[in-house]
Design a protein around this motif. Sequence first.
Motif, PDB file in Angstrom:
ATOM      1  N   ASN A  31      11.129  29.797 -10.017  1.00 48.47           N
ATOM      2  CA  ASN A  31      10.937  27.803 -10.735  1.00 48.47           C
ATOM      3  C   ASN A  31      11.127  28.633 -12.634  1.00 48.47           C
ATOM      4  O   ASN A  31      11.738  27.893 -12.652  1.00 48.47           O
ATOM      5  CB  ASN A  31       9.680  27.416 -10.271  1.00 48.47           C
ATOM      6  N   TYR A  32      10.945  29.803 -12.489  1.00 45.92           N
ATOM      7  CA  TYR A  32      10.647  29.732 -13.939  1.00 45.92           C
ATOM      8  C   TYR A  32      12.090  30.581 -13.983  1.00 45.92           C
ATOM      9  O   TYR A  32      13.028  32.344 -13.666  1.00 45.92           O
ATOM     10  CB  TYR A  32       9.781  31.094 -14.380  1.00 45.92           C
ATOM     11  N   TYR A  33      12.419  30.421 -15.289  1.00 45.81           N
ATOM     12  CA  TYR A  33      13.567  31.330 -16.138  1.00 45.81           C
ATOM     13  C   TYR A  33      12.527  32.841 -16.768  1.00 45.81           C
ATOM     14  O   TYR A  33      12.248  32.458 -17.237  1.00 45.81           O
ATOM     15  CB  TYR A  33      14.211  30.514 -17.191  1.00 45.81           C
ATOM     16  N   MET A  34      13.922  34.012 -16.445  1.00 47.36           N
ATOM     17  CA  MET A  34      13.155  34.627 -16.682  1.00 47.36           C
ATOM     18  C   MET A  34      13.800  35.612 -17.752  1.00 47.36           C
ATOM     19  O   MET A  34      15.515  35.390 -17.797  1.00 47.36           O
ATOM     20  CB  MET A  34      13.117  35.585 -15.892  1.00 47.36           C
ATOM     21  N   GLY A  35      13.457  35.817 -18.797  1.00 52.26           N
ATOM     22  CA  GLY A  35      13.938  36.780 -20.119  1.00 52.26           C
ATOM     23  C   GLY A  35      13.456  38.187 -20.289  1.00 52.26           C
ATOM     24  O   GLY A  35      12.441  38.309 -20.230  1.00 52.26           O
ATOM     25  N   TRP A  36      13.957  39.284 -21.418  1.00 51.43           N
ATOM     26  CA  TRP A  36      13.835  40.331 -21.539  1.00 51.43           C
ATOM     27  C   TRP A  36      14.151  40.668 -22.923  1.00 51.43           C
ATOM     28  O   TRP A  36      14.895  39.601 -23.423  1.00 51.43           O
ATOM     29  CB  TRP A  36      13.962  41.368 -21.303  1.00 51.43           C
ATOM     30  N   PHE A  37      12.588  40.496 -23.875  1.00 46.38           N
ATOM     31  CA  PHE A  37      12.527  40.969 -25.032  1.00 46.38           C
ATOM     32  C   PHE A  37      12.388  42.290 -25.938  1.00 46.38           C
ATOM     33  O   PHE A  37      11.805  43.274 -25.216  1.00 46.38           O
ATOM     34  CB  PHE A  37      11.670  39.949 -25.709  1.00 46.38           C
ATOM     35  N   ARG A  38      12.588  42.491 -27.104  1.00 52.35           N
ATOM     36  CA  ARG A  38      11.662  44.153 -27.181  1.00 52.35           C
ATOM     37  C   ARG A  38      12.093  43.567 -28.772  1.00 52.35           C
ATOM     38  O   ARG A  38      12.015  42.714 -29.841  1.00 52.35           O
ATOM     39  CB  ARG A  38      12.792  45.215 -26.738  1.00 52.35           C
ATOM     40  N   GLN A  39      10.234  44.718 -29.590  1.00 55.21           N
ATOM     41  CA  GLN A  39      10.300  44.362 -30.723  1.00 55.21           C
ATOM     42  C   GLN A  39       9.924  46.300 -30.914  1.00 55.21           C
ATOM     43  O   GLN A  39       9.521  47.135 -30.503  1.00 55.21           O
ATOM     44  CB  GLN A  39       8.915  43.648 -30.931  1.00 55.21           C
ATOM     45  N   ALA A  40      10.846  45.902 -32.568  1.00 54.60           N
ATOM     46  CA  ALA A  40      10.039  47.699 -32.543  1.00 54.60           C
ATOM     47  C   ALA A  40       9.558  47.474 -33.265  1.00 54.60           C
ATOM     48  O   ALA A  40       9.160  46.171 -34.901  1.00 54.60           O
ATOM     49  CB  ALA A  40      11.697  48.279 -33.045  1.00 54.60           C
ATOM     50  N   PRO A  41       9.690  49.167 -34.656  1.00 57.80           N
ATOM     51  CA  PRO A  41       7.743  49.002 -35.559  1.00 57.80           C
ATOM     52  C   PRO A  41       8.898  48.138 -37.256  1.00 57.80           C
ATOM     53  O   PRO A  41       9.809  48.485 -37.361  1.00 57.80           O
ATOM     54  CB  PRO A  41       7.726  49.599 -35.710  1.00 57.80           C
ATOM     55  N   GLY A  42       7.730  47.327 -37.088  1.00 59.60           N
ATOM     56  CA  GLY A  42       8.361  46.603 -38.656  1.00 59.60           C
ATOM     57  C   GLY A  42       9.674  44.851 -37.964  1.00 59.60           C
ATOM     58  O   GLY A  42      10.027  44.643 -39.444  1.00 59.60           O
ATOM     59  N   LYS A  43       9.945  45.401 -37.069  1.00 63.29           N
ATOM     60  CA  LYS A  43      10.439  44.143 -36.790  1.00 63.29           C
ATOM     61  C   LYS A  43      10.549  43.199 -35.958  1.00 63.29           C
ATOM     62  O   LYS A  43       9.238  42.583 -34.977  1.00 63.29           O
ATOM     63  CB  LYS A  43      12.159  44.797 -36.295  1.00 63.29           C
ATOM     64  N   GLU A  44      10.493  41.837 -36.181  1.00 58.10           N
ATOM     65  CA  GLU A  44      10.736  40.967 -35.229  1.00 58.10           C
ATOM     66  C   GLU A  44      10.689  40.876 -33.781  1.00 58.10           C
ATOM     67  O   GLU A  44      11.638  42.132 -33.024  1.00 58.10           O
ATOM     68  CB  GLU A  44      11.004  40.079 -35.836  1.00 58.10           C
ATOM     69  N   ARG A  45      10.534  40.274 -32.975  1.00 53.85           N
ATOM     70  CA  ARG A  45      10.109  40.627 -31.812  1.00 53.85           C
ATOM     71  C   ARG A  45      11.903  39.859 -31.022  1.00 53.85           C
ATOM     72  O   ARG A  45      12.383  38.577 -31.248  1.00 53.85           O
ATOM     73  CB  ARG A  45       9.363  39.652 -30.752  1.00 53.85           C
ATOM     74  N   GLY A  46      13.181  40.983 -30.414  1.00 49.99           N
ATOM     75  CA  GLY A  46      14.529  39.851 -30.596  1.00 49.99           C
ATOM     76  C   GLY A  46      14.495  40.321 -29.143  1.00 49.99           C
ATOM     77  O   GLY A  46      14.175  40.667 -28.449  1.00 49.99           O
ATOM     78  N   PHE A  47      15.655  38.577 -29.124  1.00 45.80           N
ATOM     79  CA  PHE A  47      16.064  38.731 -27.541  1.00 45.80           C
ATOM     80  C   PHE A  47      17.061  40.116 -26.597  1.00 45.80           C
ATOM     81  O   PHE A  47      17.465  40.331 -27.893  1.00 45.80           O
ATOM     82  CB  PHE A  47      17.052  37.236 -28.170  1.00 45.80           C
TER      83      PHE A  47
END
Length: 122
Positions: A31-47
């Motif tokens: 039922n869920y829409y699934m995503g992957w995100f990533r976050q590098a040091p000092g940066k915001e979490r991105g799609f």
Amino acid sequence: QVQLVESGGGLVQAGGSLRLSCAASGPTFRNYYMGWFRQAPGKERGFVASIDWSGSNINWADSVKGRFTISRDNAKNTVYLQMNSLKPEDTAVYYCAAATMQTTTPVYYNYWGQGTQVTVSS
């Protein structure tokens, strides 16, 4: 309630490949829409990428298009991120997340995994 556990991260040389997995608990994974995100040091979490329940509706960040593949196996309650031609700038903590709506915006995802580190050496 959905619990998500990522695995498959590690250290790889530039040009190499890794496959991340995200195992979900609960009978309602499809039922869920699934995503992957990533976050590098000092940066915001991105799609990075996202996929609907059927696997037919996929969205990509421009930075990974053509190199990464997202897929899901609803029978196994698992979503995957195949990463090829990795670059040092792909280094980050990678998170999977579940949402009840189609979105690429982190704030609309209801559940998150703990993250898995991916490090790409030059």
